[in-house]
Design a protein around this motif. Structure first.
Motif, mmCIF file in Angstrom:
data_model
loop_
_atom_site.group_PDB
_atom_site.id
_atom_site.type_symbol
_atom_site.label_atom_id
_atom_site.label_comp_id
_atom_site.label_asym_id
_atom_site.label_seq_id
_atom_site.Cartn_x
_atom_site.Cartn_y
_atom_site.Cartn_z
ATOM 1 N N THR A 23 0.848 -1.191 0.000
ATOM 2 C CA THR A 23 0.000 0.000 0.000
ATOM 3 C C THR A 23 0.880 1.235 0.000
ATOM 4 O O THR A 23 1.663 1.445 0.933
ATOM 5 C CB THR A 23 -0.925 0.005 1.233
ATOM 6 O OG1 THR A 23 -1.697 -1.199 1.245
ATOM 7 C CG2 THR A 23 -1.853 1.211 1.208
ATOM 8 N N PHE A 24 0.771 2.042 -1.056
ATOM 9 C CA PHE A 24 1.671 3.189 -1.178
ATOM 10 C C PHE A 24 0.955 4.388 -1.791
ATOM 11 O O PHE A 24 -0.098 4.265 -2.424
ATOM 12 C CB PHE A 24 2.903 2.825 -2.007
ATOM 13 C CG PHE A 24 2.633 2.630 -3.482
ATOM 14 C CD1 PHE A 24 2.973 3.615 -4.389
ATOM 15 C CD2 PHE A 24 2.057 1.465 -3.953
ATOM 16 C CE1 PHE A 24 2.729 3.437 -5.748
ATOM 17 C CE2 PHE A 24 1.815 1.277 -5.305
ATOM 18 C CZ PHE A 24 2.160 2.262 -6.209
ATOM 19 N N GLY A 25 1.549 5.554 -1.577
ATOM 20 C CA GLY A 25 1.037 6.781 -2.162
ATOM 21 C C GLY A 25 2.045 7.359 -3.126
ATOM 22 O O GLY A 25 3.246 7.071 -3.047
ATOM 23 N N ILE A 26 1.568 8.179 -4.050
ATOM 24 C CA ILE A 26 2.439 8.895 -4.985
ATOM 25 C C ILE A 26 2.307 10.375 -4.693
ATOM 26 O O ILE A 26 1.191 10.917 -4.659
ATOM 27 C CB ILE A 26 2.070 8.596 -6.442
ATOM 28 C CG1 ILE A 26 2.203 7.103 -6.719
ATOM 29 C CG2 ILE A 26 2.942 9.383 -7.392
ATOM 30 C CD1 ILE A 26 2.014 6.718 -8.165
ATOM 31 N N ILE A 27 3.443 11.050 -4.459
ATOM 32 C CA ILE A 27 3.425 12.463 -4.108
ATOM 33 C C ILE A 27 4.383 13.234 -5.004
ATOM 34 O O ILE A 27 5.348 12.674 -5.533
ATOM 35 C CB ILE A 27 3.805 12.696 -2.626
ATOM 36 C CG1 ILE A 27 5.226 12.186 -2.342
ATOM 37 C CG2 ILE A 27 2.807 12.015 -1.701
ATOM 38 C CD1 ILE A 27 5.710 12.482 -0.922
ATOM 39 N N SER A 28 4.108 14.523 -5.172
ATOM 40 C CA SER A 28 4.994 15.369 -5.963
ATOM 41 C C SER A 28 4.522 16.808 -5.887
ATOM 42 O O SER A 28 3.429 17.102 -5.387
ATOM 43 C CB SER A 28 5.028 14.938 -7.428
ATOM 44 O OG SER A 28 3.865 15.383 -8.118
ATOM 45 N N HIS A 29 5.323 17.696 -6.420
ATOM 46 C CA HIS A 29 4.907 19.068 -6.688
ATOM 47 C C HIS A 29 3.987 19.042 -7.905
ATOM 48 O O HIS A 29 4.080 18.136 -8.737
ATOM 49 C CB HIS A 29 6.151 19.935 -6.971
ATOM 50 C CG HIS A 29 5.890 21.403 -6.934
ATOM 51 N ND1 HIS A 29 5.905 22.128 -5.768
ATOM 52 C CD2 HIS A 29 5.608 22.285 -7.928
ATOM 53 C CE1 HIS A 29 5.640 23.396 -6.044
ATOM 54 N NE2 HIS A 29 5.458 23.516 -7.341
ATOM 55 N N PRO A 30 3.070 20.016 -8.040
ATOM 56 C CA PRO A 30 2.196 20.027 -9.225
ATOM 57 C C PRO A 30 2.989 19.999 -10.531
ATOM 58 O O PRO A 30 4.055 20.604 -10.641
ATOM 59 C CB PRO A 30 1.440 21.352 -9.077
ATOM 60 C CG PRO A 30 1.425 21.621 -7.616
ATOM 61 C CD PRO A 30 2.731 21.099 -7.100
ATOM 62 N N ASP A 31 2.463 19.256 -11.502
ATOM 63 C CA ASP A 31 3.008 19.177 -12.870
ATOM 64 C C ASP A 31 4.304 18.383 -12.984
ATOM 65 O O ASP A 31 4.956 18.429 -14.026
ATOM 66 C CB ASP A 31 3.223 20.581 -13.465
ATOM 67 C CG ASP A 31 1.934 21.372 -13.567
ATOM 68 O OD1 ASP A 31 0.891 20.759 -13.870
ATOM 69 O OD2 ASP A 31 1.965 22.598 -13.331
ATOM 70 N N ALA A 32 4.663 17.649 -11.940
ATOM 71 C CA ALA A 32 5.860 16.810 -12.054
ATOM 72 C C ALA A 32 5.560 15.505 -12.783
ATOM 73 O O ALA A 32 6.486 14.789 -13.177
ATOM 74 C CB ALA A 32 6.442 16.520 -10.671
ATOM 75 N N GLY A 33 4.269 15.190 -12.972
ATOM 76 C CA GLY A 33 3.896 13.974 -13.687
ATOM 77 C C GLY A 33 3.382 12.875 -12.785
ATOM 78 O O GLY A 33 3.338 11.711 -13.182
ATOM 79 N N LYS A 34 2.919 13.246 -11.587
ATOM 80 C CA LYS A 34 2.488 12.250 -10.611
ATOM 81 C C LYS A 34 1.286 11.445 -11.096
ATOM 82 O O LYS A 34 1.299 10.210 -11.040
ATOM 83 C CB LYS A 34 2.150 12.970 -9.299
ATOM 84 C CG LYS A 34 1.465 12.127 -8.259
ATOM 85 C CD LYS A 34 1.096 12.948 -7.057
ATOM 86 C CE LYS A 34 0.262 14.144 -7.424
ATOM 87 N NZ LYS A 34 -1.002 13.784 -8.118
ATOM 88 N N THR A 35 0.258 12.140 -11.574
ATOM 89 C CA THR A 35 -0.935 11.423 -12.010
ATOM 90 C C THR A 35 -0.663 10.629 -13.278
ATOM 91 O O THR A 35 -1.218 9.541 -13.476
ATOM 92 C CB THR A 35 -2.100 12.416 -12.217
ATOM 93 O OG1 THR A 35 -2.382 13.048 -10.953
ATOM 94 C CG2 THR A 35 -3.354 11.713 -12.705
ATOM 95 N N THR A 36 0.210 11.131 -14.135
ATOM 96 C CA THR A 36 0.598 10.371 -15.327
ATOM 97 C C THR A 36 1.301 9.085 -14.931
ATOM 98 O O THR A 36 1.040 8.015 -15.486
ATOM 99 C CB THR A 36 1.525 11.216 -16.228
ATOM 100 O OG1 THR A 36 0.848 12.419 -16.604
ATOM 101 C CG2 THR A 36 1.907 10.441 -17.483
ATOM 102 N N LEU A 37 2.208 9.159 -13.965
ATOM 103 C CA LEU A 37 2.884 7.948 -13.494
ATOM 104 C C LEU A 37 1.880 6.975 -12.886
ATOM 105 O O LEU A 37 1.975 5.761 -13.111
ATOM 106 C CB LEU A 37 3.960 8.307 -12.469
ATOM 107 C CG LEU A 37 4.704 7.114 -11.855
ATOM 108 C CD1 LEU A 37 5.420 6.314 -12.931
ATOM 109 C CD2 LEU A 37 5.682 7.570 -10.776
ATOM 110 N N THR A 38 0.922 7.484 -12.127
ATOM 111 C CA THR A 38 -0.127 6.627 -11.573
ATOM 112 C C THR A 38 -0.824 5.853 -12.681
ATOM 113 O O THR A 38 -1.013 4.635 -12.606
ATOM 114 C CB THR A 38 -1.163 7.473 -10.810
ATOM 115 O OG1 THR A 38 -0.523 8.121 -9.711
ATOM 116 C CG2 THR A 38 -2.298 6.608 -10.297
ATOM 117 N N GLU A 39 -1.190 6.563 -13.736
ATOM 118 C CA GLU A 39 -1.878 5.936 -14.864
ATOM 119 C C GLU A 39 -1.024 4.836 -15.494
ATOM 120 O O GLU A 39 -1.512 3.749 -15.834
ATOM 121 C CB GLU A 39 -2.193 7.015 -15.908
ATOM 122 C CG GLU A 39 -3.126 6.568 -16.991
ATOM 123 C CD GLU A 39 -4.587 6.625 -16.572
ATOM 124 O OE1 GLU A 39 -5.436 6.257 -17.394
ATOM 125 O OE2 GLU A 39 -4.878 7.035 -15.441
#
Length: 543
Positions: A23-39
């Motif tokens: 169980t893990f979370g993905i974090i970043s500054h906005p526009d670093a590509g966090k949601t893209t990496l999630t996808e």
């Protein structure tokens, strides 16, 4: 009264289920590509077939995890998404968090529900302010961290320089697990230092790319065949790396003092498989959790879990309200009664669900590490604990004293009930905090960021049919107040009535117009307790 009974530790089939959870979370500054990496993690994990589409659903142009309409319009994540999928015999629970600082409170709460974290960093921008703040939370909890340096297909900063900045700014040792070959226009791929394999770059935005090329070692002529003159530079870089950085130590990673670093391009699916394969190999299974009276092991017989997120209208067609619960110990079973610690009553859940963003699947059972959704009729608040009878409360679920305050003005009096219901439900979610002043029955919304008001206004209109506007108020800070002596509290309230309100649970709140006013109030009233953290949400403040 403290429960002194020793927890029962089981050794059964359930141990295997616990051991295969990640169980893990993905974090970043906005526009670093966090949601893209999630996808793309979902893509490589087989949870979706084409980037942007949930399995067996129509292809969407937006990210799977950004399921709210306002997220699609703004192109940002404003709420944590919960996604579960199976990969290599493991059960992966992935939580994609908002990157924007105005929604950091949701991210901080989510970090209490994960066992490890992937930090995404833009190769051109390096470590940014929001990443630093999020890492402070990880460091306090000794959460294992893995770093993904993103956007290697664009021109960026020198990789060695980035590693130095990560170490110094985030205060954590690093160990590169892969190494980029070129960057931007000259980007040829990455060399996997952990497996001695070469991965040549090919843009593959929607489907999974082929496996890399195995090489014997850096002297293998295959490197020269595929990289030409860049093979010489790669050999020199790796020689330097091996001299500067120690070998990867799994124990140090699990302690939160060493971060493995990967390089790639999430948009082009590049470097994602290496990241995912290493993650599932080294990331921790469910860890112990701290409660107010003791430490809770995931292998205990008795069930326990806590609510870290509430989301109303996940499906706007059904006006549902979901409480997201992290299972901490034991096994959760559908239709079984559990003890709601704060309310002191038993609850049963007939339709618990697992999630792929907004897509729900009915479950019969869940194990430590799992995040499940419980349909809620208003029983839950963030931080609530469920057990099989033990009176414990899990600790460290943060909420912050707001710093931006605006009065709610109803535009359509015919929709007053809808407005009141919407504001209360959104405040229960943690989107904002609601304060009510008795004089004039004034509703005040407090947030940590201005963008939250846009989200609230949008959701009130589109989910509740209520129209409103927000008028700024000249407040600097809010503090919850209490006192051991009720007479002291009454005297304070008598002279500060114009700057007092109650939160949605009836707790007294003091509004300060400036830092000077706040400090003066604290100094002049030593018997009044001013609270700026959310631990008060888990214990009554009334006197």
């Amino acid at each position: 009264m403290t429960n002194t009974a020793k927890p029962i530790i089981r050794a059964s089939f359930s141990d295997l289920e616990i051991g295969r959870r990640r169980t893990f979370g993905i974090i970043s500054h906005p526009d670093a590509g966090k949601t893209t990496l999630t996808e793309k993690l979902l893509l490589f994990g087989g949870a979706i077939h084409v980037a942007g589409a949930v399995k067996s659903n129509k292809i969407r142009k937006t990210a799977t995890s950004d399921f709210m309409e306002i997220e699609r319009q703004r192109g940002i994540s404003v709420a944590t998404s919960v996604m579960g999928f199976d990969y290599k015999a493991l059960r992966i629970n992935l939580l994609d968090t908002p990157g924007h600082k105005d929604f950091a409170e949701d991210t901080f709460r989510t970090l209490t529900a994960v066992d490890s974290v992937i930090v995404v960093i833009d190769s051109a921008k390096g470590v940014e302010s929001q990443t630093i703040k999020l890492m402070e939370v990880c460091r306090m909890r000794q959460t294992p961290v893995l770093v993904f340096v993103n956007k290697l297909d664009r021109e960026g900063r020198d990789p060695i320089e980035l590693l130095d900045e990560i170490e110094q700014t985030l205060q954590i040792d690093v160990r590169p697990m892969s190494w980029p070959i070129g960057m931007g226009a000259t980007f040829k791929g990455v060399y996997n230092l952990h497996e001695n394999s070469l991965h040549l770059f090919r843009p593959m935005r929607q489907t999974v790319a082929e496996d890399g090329i195995s090489v014997r070692d850096l002297s293998d002529p295959l490197l020269d065949n595929h990289l030409g003159g860049q093979a010489i530079r790669l050999r020199k870089d790796v020689e330097l790396l091996e001299g500067v950085y120690t070998t990867f130590d799994t124990e140090r990673y699990l302690e939160g003092s060493l971060a493995p670093v990967f390089f790639g391009s999430a948009l082009n699916n590049f470097g994602v498989r290496e990241l995912l394969d290493t993650f599932v190999a080294i990331a921790p299974s469910p860890r112990q959790r701290y409660a107010d009276q003791r430490v809770v092991s995931p292998y205990e017989e008795g069930f326990s879990g806590f609510v870290f997120k509430i989301h109303a209208n996940l499906d706007p067609r059904h006006r549902d309200r979901i409480a997201f619960l992290r299972v901490c110990s034991g096994r959760f079973d559908r239709n079984k009664f559990y003890h709601h610690v704060r309310q002191g009553k038993s609850l049963r859940f007939r339709t618990p669900a697992s999630f792929m963003a907004q897509e729900k699947t009915l479950i019969e059972e869940a194990y430590p590490g799992d995040v499940i959704g419980l349909y809620d009729t208003g029983n839950f608040k963030i931080g609530d604990t469920l057990t099989e009878g033990e009176a414990i409360m899990f600790k460290g679920i943060p909420s912050f004293s707001p710093e931006i305050f605006r009065q709610v003005v109803n535009i359509d009096p015919m929709k007053s009930k809808q407005l009141e219901s919407g504001i209360r439900q959104l405040s229960d979610e943690g989107v904002a905090q609601l304060f009510i002043q008795e004089y004039g029955n004034r509703r005040i919304i407090g947030t940590v960021g201005a963008l939250q008001f846009d989200v609230i206004q949008y959701r009130l209109e589109h989910e509740y049919g209520a129209l409103c506007r927000f008028e700024p108020l000249p407040f600097y800070k809010a503090a919850w107040i209490t006192a051991k002596d009720s007479r002291e509290l009454e005297a304070f309230c008598k002279y500060k009535s114009d700057r007092l309100a109650q939160d949605k649970d009836g707790n007294l709140v003091f509004f300060a117009e400036s830092n000077w006013n706040l400090q003066r109030a604290i100094e002049d009233n030593p018997k009044i307790i001013f609270s700026f953290s959310s631990e008060f949400m888990q214990i009554p403040l009334t006197v």
